[in-house]
Motif scaffolding. Structure first.
Motif, PDB file in Angstrom:
ATOM      1  N   GLU A 180       0.795  -1.055  -0.204  1.00 48.87           N
ATOM      2  CA  GLU A 180      -0.330   0.050  -0.177  1.00 48.87           C
ATOM      3  C   GLU A 180       1.326   0.667   0.012  1.00 48.87           C
ATOM      4  O   GLU A 180       0.853   1.795  -0.351  1.00 48.87           O
ATOM      5  CB  GLU A 180      -0.623  -0.091   1.318  1.00 48.87           C
ATOM      6  N   ALA A 181       1.391   1.607   0.626  1.00 45.25           N
ATOM      7  CA  ALA A 181       3.156   2.466   0.858  1.00 45.25           C
ATOM      8  C   ALA A 181       2.951   2.850  -0.455  1.00 45.25           C
ATOM      9  O   ALA A 181       4.062   3.563  -1.193  1.00 45.25           O
ATOM     10  CB  ALA A 181       4.202   2.043   1.674  1.00 45.25           C
ATOM     11  N   LYS A 182       3.696   1.306  -0.772  1.00 44.44           N
ATOM     12  CA  LYS A 182       4.489   1.456  -2.784  1.00 44.44           C
ATOM     13  C   LYS A 182       3.536   2.094  -3.412  1.00 44.44           C
ATOM     14  O   LYS A 182       3.926   3.097  -4.436  1.00 44.44           O
ATOM     15  CB  LYS A 182       4.440   0.149  -2.646  1.00 44.44           C
ATOM     16  N   ALA A 184       1.334   4.034  -2.354  1.00 44.75           N
ATOM     17  CA  ALA A 184       0.812   5.572  -2.620  1.00 44.75           C
ATOM     18  C   ALA A 184       1.621   6.474  -2.877  1.00 44.75           C
ATOM     19  O   ALA A 184       2.015   7.742  -3.369  1.00 44.75           O
ATOM     20  CB  ALA A 184       0.732   5.981  -0.966  1.00 44.75           C
ATOM     21  N   TYR A 185       3.187   5.457  -2.888  1.00 43.60           N
ATOM     22  CA  TYR A 185       4.812   6.198  -3.314  1.00 43.60           C
ATOM     23  C   TYR A 185       4.615   6.653  -4.716  1.00 43.60           C
ATOM     24  O   TYR A 185       4.892   7.527  -5.642  1.00 43.60           O
ATOM     25  CB  TYR A 185       5.495   5.720  -3.065  1.00 43.60           C
ATOM     26  N   GLN A 186       3.828   6.065  -5.624  1.00 46.65           N
ATOM     27  CA  GLN A 186       3.644   6.087  -6.857  1.00 46.65           C
ATOM     28  C   GLN A 186       3.115   6.898  -7.685  1.00 46.65           C
ATOM     29  O   GLN A 186       3.088   7.457  -8.467  1.00 46.65           O
ATOM     30  CB  GLN A 186       3.597   4.687  -7.945  1.00 46.65           C
ATOM     31  N   THR A 187       2.088   7.222  -6.971  1.00 47.39           N
ATOM     32  CA  THR A 187       0.500   8.314  -7.073  1.00 47.39           C
ATOM     33  C   THR A 187       1.792   9.645  -6.611  1.00 47.39           C
ATOM     34  O   THR A 187       1.870  10.374  -7.925  1.00 47.39           O
ATOM     35  CB  THR A 187      -0.613   7.774  -6.088  1.00 47.39           C
ATOM     36  N   ALA A 188       2.256   9.583  -6.009  1.00 44.93           N
ATOM     37  CA  ALA A 188       2.984  10.593  -5.073  1.00 44.93           C
ATOM     38  C   ALA A 188       4.142  11.351  -6.476  1.00 44.93           C
ATOM     39  O   ALA A 188       4.116  12.491  -6.997  1.00 44.93           O
ATOM     40  CB  ALA A 188       3.000  11.057  -4.046  1.00 44.93           C
ATOM     41  N   TRP A 189       5.282  10.050  -6.871  1.00 44.99           N
ATOM     42  CA  TRP A 189       5.656  10.916  -8.160  1.00 44.99           C
ATOM     43  C   TRP A 189       5.270  10.775  -9.338  1.00 44.99           C
ATOM     44  O   TRP A 189       5.397  11.618  -9.905  1.00 44.99           O
ATOM     45  CB  TRP A 189       6.486   9.061  -8.152  1.00 44.99           C
ATOM     46  N   LYS A 190       4.342  10.204  -9.929  1.00 43.24           N
ATOM     47  CA  LYS A 190       3.175  10.182 -11.341  1.00 43.24           C
ATOM     48  C   LYS A 190       3.013  11.686 -11.332  1.00 43.24           C
ATOM     49  O   LYS A 190       3.074  12.580 -11.835  1.00 43.24           O
ATOM     50  CB  LYS A 190       2.712   9.354 -11.155  1.00 43.24           C
ATOM     51  N   ASP A 191       2.178  12.016  -9.332  1.00 44.27           N
ATOM     52  CA  ASP A 191       1.485  13.730  -9.706  1.00 44.27           C
ATOM     53  C   ASP A 191       2.582  15.131  -9.463  1.00 44.27           C
ATOM     54  O   ASP A 191       2.120  15.919  -9.618  1.00 44.27           O
ATOM     55  CB  ASP A 191       0.926  13.310  -8.039  1.00 44.27           C
ATOM     56  N   MET A 192       3.718  14.408  -8.785  1.00 45.70           N
ATOM     57  CA  MET A 192       4.632  15.304  -8.161  1.00 45.70           C
ATOM     58  C   MET A 192       5.432  16.076  -9.494  1.00 45.70           C
ATOM     59  O   MET A 192       5.713  15.649 -10.346  1.00 45.70           O
ATOM     60  CB  MET A 192       5.730  15.160  -7.616  1.00 45.70           C
ATOM     61  N   ASP A 193       5.305  17.421  -9.555  1.00 41.42           N
ATOM     62  CA  ASP A 193       5.936  17.986 -10.951  1.00 41.42           C
ATOM     63  C   ASP A 193       7.777  17.530 -10.857  1.00 41.42           C
ATOM     64  O   ASP A 193       7.996  17.590  -9.828  1.00 41.42           O
ATOM     65  CB  ASP A 193       6.329  19.658 -10.492  1.00 41.42           C
ATOM     66  N   LEU A 201      13.277  12.783  -3.645  1.00 42.44           N
ATOM     67  CA  LEU A 201      13.223  11.277  -2.156  1.00 42.44           C
ATOM     68  C   LEU A 201      12.385  10.627  -3.030  1.00 42.44           C
ATOM     69  O   LEU A 201      12.467   9.351  -2.014  1.00 42.44           O
ATOM     70  CB  LEU A 201      13.143  12.596  -1.281  1.00 42.44           C
ATOM     71  N   VAL A 202      11.413  10.958  -2.596  1.00 38.49           N
ATOM     72  CA  VAL A 202       9.977  10.191  -3.440  1.00 38.49           C
ATOM     73  C   VAL A 202      10.690   8.866  -4.043  1.00 38.49           C
ATOM     74  O   VAL A 202      10.360   7.462  -4.300  1.00 38.49           O
ATOM     75  CB  VAL A 202       8.482  10.527  -4.208  1.00 38.49           C
ATOM     76  N   GLU A 203      11.157   8.880  -5.214  1.00 36.38           N
ATOM     77  CA  GLU A 203      12.008   8.146  -6.327  1.00 36.38           C
ATOM     78  C   GLU A 203      12.874   6.977  -5.483  1.00 36.38           C
ATOM     79  O   GLU A 203      12.695   5.268  -5.366  1.00 36.38           O
ATOM     80  CB  GLU A 203      12.283   8.950  -6.855  1.00 36.38           C
ATOM     81  N   ALA A 204      13.394   8.233  -4.263  1.00 37.50           N
ATOM     82  CA  ALA A 204      14.570   6.908  -3.786  1.00 37.50           C
ATOM     83  C   ALA A 204      13.427   6.040  -2.117  1.00 37.50           C
ATOM     84  O   ALA A 204      14.185   4.999  -2.095  1.00 37.50           O
ATOM     85  CB  ALA A 204      15.473   7.644  -2.503  1.00 37.50           C
ATOM     86  N   LYS A 205      12.391   6.156  -2.033  1.00 32.99           N
ATOM     87  CA  LYS A 205      11.610   5.654  -1.488  1.00 32.99           C
ATOM     88  C   LYS A 205      11.633   4.279  -2.295  1.00 32.99           C
ATOM     89  O   LYS A 205      10.953   3.227  -1.538  1.00 32.99           O
ATOM     90  CB  LYS A 205      11.097   6.527  -0.999  1.00 32.99           C
ATOM     91  N   LEU A 206      10.817   4.552  -3.653  1.00 33.75           N
ATOM     92  CA  LEU A 206      10.071   3.630  -4.488  1.00 33.75           C
ATOM     93  C   LEU A 206      11.168   2.985  -4.811  1.00 33.75           C
ATOM     94  O   LEU A 206      11.000   1.399  -4.346  1.00 33.75           O
ATOM     95  CB  LEU A 206       9.888   4.172  -5.805  1.00 33.75           C
ATOM     96  N   THR A 207      13.022   3.248  -4.317  1.00 30.66           N
ATOM     97  CA  THR A 207      13.763   2.176  -4.907  1.00 30.66           C
ATOM     98  C   THR A 207      14.094   1.333  -3.878  1.00 30.66           C
ATOM     99  O   THR A 207      14.365   0.788  -4.489  1.00 30.66           O
ATOM    100  CB  THR A 207      14.866   2.975  -5.482  1.00 30.66           C
ATOM    101  N   ALA A 208      13.297   1.644  -2.538  1.00 28.83           N
ATOM    102  CA  ALA A 208      13.588   1.641  -1.589  1.00 28.83           C
ATOM    103  C   ALA A 208      13.459  -0.223  -1.843  1.00 28.83           C
ATOM    104  O   ALA A 208      13.314  -1.169  -0.625  1.00 28.83           O
ATOM    105  CB  ALA A 208      13.548   2.173  -0.305  1.00 28.83           C
ATOM    106  N   LEU A 209      11.925   0.175  -1.878  1.00 33.96           N
ATOM    107  CA  LEU A 209      10.971  -0.562  -2.020  1.00 33.96           C
ATOM    108  C   LEU A 209      10.590  -1.346  -3.728  1.00 33.96           C
ATOM    109  O   LEU A 209      10.539  -2.044  -4.054  1.00 33.96           O
ATOM    110  CB  LEU A 209       9.778  -0.121  -2.081  1.00 33.96           C
ATOM    111  N   GLY A 210      11.925  -1.291  -4.180  1.00 29.27           N
ATOM    112  CA  GLY A 210      11.781  -2.533  -5.281  1.00 29.27           C
ATOM    113  C   GLY A 210      11.285  -1.863  -6.148  1.00 29.27           C
ATOM    114  O   GLY A 210      10.628  -2.730  -7.236  1.00 29.27           O
ATOM    115  N   ALA A 211      10.970  -0.820  -6.278  1.00 29.69           N
ATOM    116  CA  ALA A 211      10.205   0.059  -7.691  1.00 29.69           C
ATOM    117  C   ALA A 211      10.512   1.500  -8.110  1.00 29.69           C
ATOM    118  O   ALA A 211       9.465   1.716  -7.910  1.00 29.69           O
ATOM    119  CB  ALA A 211       8.471  -0.089  -6.908  1.00 29.69           C
ATOM    120  N   ALA A 212      11.894   1.169  -8.213  1.00 30.42           N
ATOM    121  CA  ALA A 212      11.965   2.392  -9.135  1.00 30.42           C
ATOM    122  C   ALA A 212      11.574   2.327  -9.679  1.00 30.42           C
ATOM    123  O   ALA A 212      11.275   2.092 -11.206  1.00 30.42           O
ATOM    124  CB  ALA A 212      13.936   2.061  -9.413  1.00 30.42           C
TER     125      ALA A 212
END
Length: 220
Positions: A180-182, A184-193, A201-212
């Protein structure tokens, strides 16, 4: 000739009297309502300007206290501001400033209470959303995850969707809900300029979850 004119004038007067007798009360009430509405509108504008001027002076005092690091004074001035001028924009803005000063002095509970007031009472939706985002962060630190998510559910101002999604991801991660966190982060990354550094930073969180994000997406 004079008599003829006198008779015409008398007829006009009689017609005027008859008209007034028939419609006079109606005309009077319409005028009273119109004048009353104008007076109320004028008075409201004056009251608003007066309130705004006084609230601005109080906000300046709060800002000065915050800059000097006087958290006690900040709390006092904000208490007066929200009591006397709660519907002005200065109250919402002052609450955010007060909470920042309180939190900086280690007064997390006081900051949470201040942000809670802004979230519920600020006149601007943007201030309410920022307050909920910051309050969710404090609640996250206190491990009050469900309360943090409820604050984020109420953060609905346009333009803040990515930040809300990112903070939601943080809360879900703390709960151990990685999938669920992944999302949410994907939504944040896509919606962010893409020009915002925070997106990295959001990208780094996704990378840590194996979803870069794919390189082709990052380059956009």
């Amino acid at each position: 000739m004079a008599t003829q004119l006198d008779l015409q004038e008398q007829e006009q007067l009689d017609e005027l009297k008859a008209f007034w007798n028939k419609y006079g009360n109606l005309i009077t009430w319409v005028l009273v309502l119109a004048l009353g509405a104008y007076a109320a509108w004028t008075g409201w504008n004056y009251w608003q300007r007066n309130q705004g001027t006084k609230a601005a002076a109080m906000f300046d005092a709060l800002d000065s206290a915050a800059r000097s690091g006087d958290a006690a004074r900040v709390t006092q001035v904000f208490g007066d501001l929200k009591s006397n001028y709660p519907r002005t924009a200065y109250a919402g803005q002052g609450g955010l400033l007060a909470a920042q000063a309180q939190y900086g002095k280690g007064q997390a509970d006081e900051a949470a209470a201040t942000l809670g007031w802004v979230a519920d009472n600020a006149s601007e939706d943007e201030y309410r959303t920022v307050a909920r985002l910051r309050l969710a962060g404090i609640l996250l630190d206190k491990k009050q995850y469900d309360d943090a998510l409820r604050q984020l559910d109420g953060a609905k101002a346009a333009g803040f969707e990515a930040l809300v999604a990112d903070r939601r991801g943080d809360v879900l991660m703390a709960q151990g809900k990685k999938d669920e966190a992944k999302a949410a982060y994907q939504t944040a990354w896509k919606d962010m300029d893409s020009k915002l550094e925070y997106r990295q930073l959001v990208e780094a969180k996704l990378t840590a979850l194996g979803a870069a994000p794919a390189a082709s997406e990052v380059a956009k």
